[in-house]
Design a protein around this motif. Structure first.
Motif, PDB file in Angstrom:
ATOM      1  N   GLU A 107       0.321  -4.378  -6.200  1.00  0.00           N
ATOM      2  CA  GLU A 107      -0.882  -4.022  -6.561  1.00  0.00           C
ATOM      3  C   GLU A 107      -1.155  -2.977  -7.643  1.00  0.00           C
ATOM      4  O   GLU A 107      -0.012  -2.097  -7.653  1.00  0.00           O
ATOM      5  N   ASP A 150       0.890  -1.317  -0.047  1.00  0.00           N
ATOM      6  CA  ASP A 150      -0.129   0.124  -0.041  1.00  0.00           C
ATOM      7  C   ASP A 150       0.932   1.231   0.007  1.00  0.00           C
ATOM      8  O   ASP A 150       0.748   2.311   0.777  1.00  0.00           O
ATOM      9  N   SER A 153      -9.587   5.042  -1.739  1.00  0.00           N
ATOM     10  CA  SER A 153      -9.428   4.300  -2.990  1.00  0.00           C
ATOM     11  C   SER A 153      -8.511   5.427  -3.880  1.00  0.00           C
ATOM     12  O   SER A 153      -7.784   4.712  -4.939  1.00  0.00           O
ATOM     13  N   LYS A 169      -6.358   2.776  -6.622  1.00  0.00           N
ATOM     14  CA  LYS A 169      -5.864   1.562  -6.204  1.00  0.00           C
ATOM     15  C   LYS A 169      -6.786   0.274  -6.629  1.00  0.00           C
ATOM     16  O   LYS A 169      -7.968   0.424  -5.962  1.00  0.00           O
ATOM     17  N   TRP A 175      -2.031   0.181  -9.539  1.00  0.00           N
ATOM     18  CA  TRP A 175      -2.504   1.611  -9.481  1.00  0.00           C
ATOM     19  C   TRP A 175      -2.601   2.033 -10.690  1.00  0.00           C
ATOM     20  O   TRP A 175      -1.724   1.951 -11.613  1.00  0.00           O
TER      21      TRP A 175
END
Length: 571
Positions: free
Chosen positions: A398, A386, A420, A428, A400
């Protein structure tokens, strides 16, 4: 920061109304070109009829509803469409947009409480409803304690294109034609193109579905950047609409993109394997927008060899992951009939309008299993923990995304929007991806807890909240289990019985009971097709959060028994 850019050339995105973009003053294609054709009746709406019908409907929406016993509407108000696919749907949508209204599209299988949530959350003032769904709408109004007299002011029955007559005492869509016509659509030029036009609903990772604010610019941007890769052509191509129009995938790629390209759309009200294959032959369909379960049908259903599918040059799969073995199985079977159909995958989310990645047709076989290259005007990052750092080359992170197709935000939900979208505009996705040296991305995992059943989002928390209303269920946890035969995830519930069940036969009986019980309380795509398992306790963290990973690990060791939910090949 390691930012990945698109391999495609940047494209100009006009800052205008979606309607202005799709329906310029001078149509580049002949007005008598079919725009939408009803697969069952053959009734056709031409491009000229679509534009004129939309402008007439738009005029009535702004000027004539009160005279017909309805409520007044002004620019920026929201209307809802609640209907299966029909040739009335595009006129209701584009007529509302021409009038300067926002449109929220509701799942046609919703129950009254589910519909009530979207109706209330979107602040819809009027509902376009198919006659077959009137009972659901009336039950919804009763659920939110709106009387029949007031409800009738807010209902427009979509009788256009239907043989049967609409019920008396209600406003009808056909009454909105021929009373007047907008001289010009409501404009959203320049900065105004950042105003919301569509409100499709996405579940995110927790809680009830949230309204995704897609702007005019979001829509025009995605229509521009998918054009080079989808490359449909006027005069050559015809497509078949089996994807639901209320889903962002169908809303953009079937109700908008074909209009931009001058491509006729053959409309099916629902998916049926026999009719699907029959319509490909009958209408000489050249490309189809599908989801993986349709490919499953093509591997086994006799209709695939019964009809001539040789016109089909391309199938584009989206909304759910597509595996290489399934693609190979479909291509092997189609080629045995003499077909040469390319099968490619795209990727996107409601929040990205939707398409962000696409596999070019020339790499359909070489890049099976990949979601494709990043489309023009978009940027991507692969982020670890994150935002802690960006993934190294070859490392998963992740995904993005940033660019003109990223939503404005979640309606009336600043907390969810902030969680988000970063301050510098990165959305995200919750999906974990890798990218190879050629710029092709592959999804390898999902951080989100959403279950994807045949392209539809099933939020576990929503099903858990319903299960906990059962008087004999003390606790519940829901996860998705993979069905190889159906090429999709199936919702499975783990439940704790309030008093305990000592014997296996009692547990089996209660499991079947719960499957049947929830069936009357949620939409069909949320049925517990993966089964109901009785356990002693739901694994939770110290803070009380359900440890779904533990449930998923447990599920991997248990068989997927779809008893009572035999595959019927319907979406």
């Amino acid at each position: 920061m390691r930012i990945h850019t698109s391999h495609f050339e940047p494209m100009h995105v006009p800052e205008v109304s979606l309607f202005t973009h799709l329906f310029p003053d001078v149509d580049p294609f002949p007005g008598d070109t079919p725009a939408f054709i009803d697969a069952d009746t053959g009734r056709t709406v031409t491009r000229q009829q679509l534009r004129e019908g939309s402008m007439q409907l738009g005029w009535s929406m702004r000027n004539n509803l009160v005279k017909l016993g309805g409520v007044p509407l002004k620019k920026g108000d929201t209307v809802m469409i609640f209907s299966p696919n029909s040739i009335a749907y595009p006129i209701a949508l584009h007529g509302s947009i021409a009038a300067g209204l926002r449109v929220t599209l509701a799942n046609s299988s919703y129950t009254p409480p589910e519909l009530a949530h979207q109706y209330h959350d979107s602040t819809a003032k009027v509902i376009f409803v198919h006659p077959a769904l009137l009972d659901t709408v009336m039950a919804m109004y009763k659920h939110i304690k709106v009387g029949i007299k007031e409800a009738k002011k807010r209902i427009i029955v979509m009788d256009f294109g239907l043989e049967e007559k609409a019920p008396k005492g209600l406003m009808k869509m056909t009454q909105l034609f021929g009373k007047g016509q907008l001289v010009q659509e409501e404009r959203f030029d320049g900065e105004h193109s950042n105003e919301t036009v569509l409100l499709c609903y996405s579940s995110g990772t927790t809680g009830k579905p949230k309204g995704v604010e897609s702007t005019h610019k979001n829509m025009t941007a995605v229509l521009r950047i998918i054009t080079p890769v989808l490359s449909a052509e006027h005069g050559k191509d015809r497509t078949l609409a089996v994807l639901p129009f209320y889903h962002i995938y169908g809303a953009v790629d079937l109700l908008q993109y074909p209009i931009q390209q001058g491509v006729p759309v053959i409309v099916m009200s629902k998916f049926d394997p026999e009719a699907f294959c029959q319509n490909i032959e009958k209408h000489q369909i050249t490309f189809g927008l599908i989801v993986p379960p349709i490919l499953v049908v093509l591997t086994r259903h006799p209709a695939a060899e019964k009809y001539n599918l040789k016109s089909l040059r391309l199938l584009v799969s989206g909304a759910a992951p597509l595996g290489g073995p399934l693609v190979s199985a479909v291509q092997s079977r189609l080629r045995s009939f003499g077909n040469d159909t390319a099968i490619v995958q795209g990727y996107g989310l409601t929040e990205t309008s939707p398409t962000a990645h696409f596999v070019p047709v020339h790499d359909a076989e070489r890049k099976v299993g990949y979601i494709g290259k990043l489309l023009a005007n978009l940027e991507a990052r692969l982020v670890v923990n994150d935002g802690e750092r960006d993934a190294e080359e070859g490392e998963a992170g992740e995904l993005w995304l940033r660019g003109p197709t990223v939503m404005k935000g979640y309606l009336n939900n600043p907390a969810a929007t902030k969680a988000s979208i970063t301050e510098d505009g990165w959305f995200k996705t919750g999906d974990v991806a890798i990218v190879d040296k050629e710029g092709y991305y592959m999804i390898v995992d999902r951080q989100k807890e959403l279950i994807k059943y045949k392209g539809f989002q099933v939020p576990p928390a929503e099903l858990e909240s319903v299960l906990l209303t059962h008087p004999e269920i003390a606790d519940a946890g829901v996860v998705g289990v993979e069905s190889v035969t159906e090429a999709t995830e199936l919702p499975r519930a783990y439940v704790v019985h309030a008093k305990g069940l000592p014997t296996n036969s009692e547990k089996d009986a209660f499991s079947k009971h719960v499957q049947e019980w929830i069936g009357s309380r949620v939409a069909k795509h949320k049925f517990l097709r993966g089964g109901v398992i009785i356990i002693d306790a739901i694994p939770k963290s110290a803070a009380g959060k359900i440890l779904r990973r533990e449930l998923r690990e447990r599920a991997k060791k248990e068989p997927v028994v779809e008893e009572g939910y035999a595959f019927k090949a319907k979406l």
